[in-house]
Write an enzyme that holds these catalytic residues in place. Sequence first.
Site, PDB file in Angstrom:
ATOM      1  CG  PHE A   1      -1.956   1.329   1.229  1.00  0.00           C
ATOM      2  CD1 PHE A   1      -2.891   1.622   0.605  1.00  0.00           C
ATOM      3  CD2 PHE A   1      -1.565   1.886   2.102  1.00  0.00           C
ATOM      4  CE1 PHE A   1      -3.840   2.428   0.780  1.00  0.00           C
ATOM      5  CE2 PHE A   1      -2.271   3.085   2.368  1.00  0.00           C
ATOM      6  CZ  PHE A   1      -3.599   3.199   1.352  1.00  0.00           C
TER       7      PHE A   1
ATOM      8  N   GLY B   1       2.503   7.450  -0.422  1.00  0.00           N
ATOM      9  CA  GLY B   1       3.526   8.516  -0.429  1.00  0.00           C
ATOM     10  C   GLY B   1       4.159   8.947  -2.051  1.00  0.00           C
ATOM     11  CB  SER B   2       8.361   8.610  -2.853  1.00  0.00           C
ATOM     12  OG  SER B   2       8.601   8.331  -1.398  1.00  0.00           O
TER      13      SER B   2
ATOM     14  CD  GLU C   1       9.885   4.123   1.968  1.00  0.00           C
ATOM     15  OE1 GLU C   1       9.425   4.721   2.724  1.00  0.00           O
ATOM     16  OE2 GLU C   1       9.611   3.980   0.589  1.00  0.00           O
TER      17      GLU C   1
END
Length: 248
Positions: A71, A74-75, A149
């Site tokens: 999901f 953002g980027s 991330e």
Amino acid sequence: VIPEETETSVARQPRQMRLTERHVGYLQPLAPSDDMPPPPEGMRATTAEDYAHAIDHLLGPDRDHDEVWIFAYGSLIWKPACTFVEMRTGLVRGWHRAFCLGWNNRFRGSDVNPGLMLALDRGGACNGVLYRLPPDNIEHCMTKLLEREMGWLPSPFPPRWVNARSGDRVIRALTFCIDRNSGRYVTGLSIEEIADVLSKAVGSRGSMAEYLFATVRHLEEMGIHDPHLWQLQSLVADRIEAAFEPDR
């Protein structure tokens, strides 16, 4: 007030954004550096073993997954970390998109003007994009995602599973939610204060204005309207014009 989004409608002609590429062009990236900054105090660089352990934990012992979804809020919407075989919009309840991950003083910020990044924070709801990973390449794609991330541990926004409604389906998807106990959790800023940050922060990968512009533009192109980000992009455009076009 915590943002509460509703399910997305079909894609339509995007609204005309106040923030444009002209505004973004005033904020050029800083000179890139090959040196990664040291982890903040109390954190360490993530290792290959850490990534493998995280994937083991997320997928479980049987590893029998025909579908693994990501999901993106953002980027990852406009710059996916890995390949995918299906894309659709989805709504996650219990979490909302927020500029609450701070402070970024390298990639999209500096020591003088640090940046704020998006993460999911508790409450409300969030529309985003669901990506299905290739069934025959799940672990490699998850590694690429975590490398992007989760560069330091403990992560301020660790991966977790959420339920996303997409049409008549409820899809279990992996995403990244802020840890409110993390020292990088930023809260209590007004929308005007957030706009001040986003209109000034620039790092080696570009500006926070560019990050906001790309996120809002891609959301709108997919038929997703985030009222909070829409207000922010207008406020950021106002501030950039005041700084770079005082006589316009």
